[in-house]
Design an enzyme around this catalytic site. Structure first.
Site, PDB file in Angstrom:
ATOM      1  CB  SER A 113      -0.916  -0.010   1.233  1.00  0.00           C
ATOM      2  OG  SER A 113      -1.600  -1.235   1.341  1.00  0.00           O
ATOM      3  CG  HIS A 118       1.448  15.757  -2.384  1.00  0.00           C
ATOM      4  ND1 HIS A 118       2.687  15.430  -2.885  1.00  0.00           N
ATOM      5  CD2 HIS A 118       0.639  14.704  -2.654  1.00  0.00           C
ATOM      6  CE1 HIS A 118       2.633  14.230  -3.440  1.00  0.00           C
ATOM      7  NE2 HIS A 118       1.406  13.765  -3.307  1.00  0.00           N
ATOM      8  CB  CYS A 141      -4.446  -4.040  -0.213  1.00  0.00           C
ATOM      9  SG  CYS A 141      -4.516  -2.914  -1.605  1.00  0.00           S
TER      10      CYS A 141
END
Length: 263
Positions: A113, A118, A141
């Protein structure tokens, strides 16, 4: 789905948590605006963001495979982590609809994963409004939901407005071949937030249950001008000026909260 699913193979569901955190500030002069942006760049540089995401990975019980991070010129930073499956103890309670820790470890089981952040500092050249935005994605996942990291993340930033999206995609099969499109109960993202967070924010849900889509908007309830003016004290401002600044700041928060401009 209160009982544990007996799966054929491994869990193929992808659970994605995406959210934006906004910090609003009033910086009256060009010098104050520059100082605010410099403060944000220092406070949330790539090194600090890496530590925050490392704590997130710890909370959801994963292993870090790779870290890519970058401080940008003139402003902003990004960090991306690839994470891998890791199992600690008994994961039977991982999907309980309850707040995650701040930031105690939680048992988990994940397949490959990623976690990303940002940042986007910006300022208005005339109104004196400066806004810092952090975009964060946690995609897993496996058995645990990334919502367990939400509580910690909101407390890691100065968050005036938060928008949160959570989606479960794909399907996984049980031993009888039946497809399951979600493997845990969820009524609202709000149930994953601690009581103090729920009390501090005005919140609205927009959920599409049949599509396993969940959306929550959050706006800080209490407004104290001292927390928003940068480089000056609110008590030193002329009362009329202070009133006008307060109105501009609160309008900015409302516009972000409702995703539309307010006349």
């Amino acid at each position: 789905m209160e009982t544990k699913l007996e799966l054929h193979g491994f869990n193929n569901l992808t659970k994605s948590l995406s959210f934006n955190i906004y910090d609003i500030c009033y910086a009256r002069t060009e010098e104050q605006r520059k100082a605010y942006i410099d403060y944000i760049d220092e406070m949330y540089n790539a090194e600090r963001l890496t530590q925050i995401l490392s704590d997130v990975v710890k909370i959801i019980g994963a292993n870090i495979l790779n870290i890519a991070r970058q401080d940008y010129e003139p402003h902003g930073a990004s960090v991306t982590m690839l994470i891998a499956e890791h199992e600690i103890g008994d994961p039977s309670t991982d999907n309980e609809e309850s707040p995650g820790p701040l930031p105690d470890a939680i048992v988990a089981h994940l397949d490959k994963s990623h976690v990303t952040v940002h940042t986007y500092p910006e300022s208005h050249p005339y109104e004196g409004i400066s806004t810092f935005r952090a975009d964060i994605d946690v995609s897993t996942c496996g058995l645990i939901s990334p919502l367990k990291a939400l509580n910690y993340l909101i407390h890691s930033f100065d968050s005036d407005v938060v928008t949160v999206d959570y989606r479960v995609r794909g399907f996984t099969r049980d031993v009888d071949g039946k497809k399951h499109y979600i493997d845990h109960d969820i009524n609202s993202i709000q149930n994953y937030l601690s009581e103090d967070t729920q009390n501090a924010y005005q919140m609205i849900d927009v959920n599409v249950y049949q599509e396993n889509l969940f959306h929550t908007k959050m706006k800080l309830k209490n407004f104290n001008l001292d927390n928003y003016v940068f480089g000056v004290n609110a008590s030193d401002l002329d009362p009329a000026e202070a009133k006008g600044i307060s109105e501009r700041l609160q309008r900015e928060m409302l516009e972000i909260f409702y995703s539309r401009n307010v006349e």
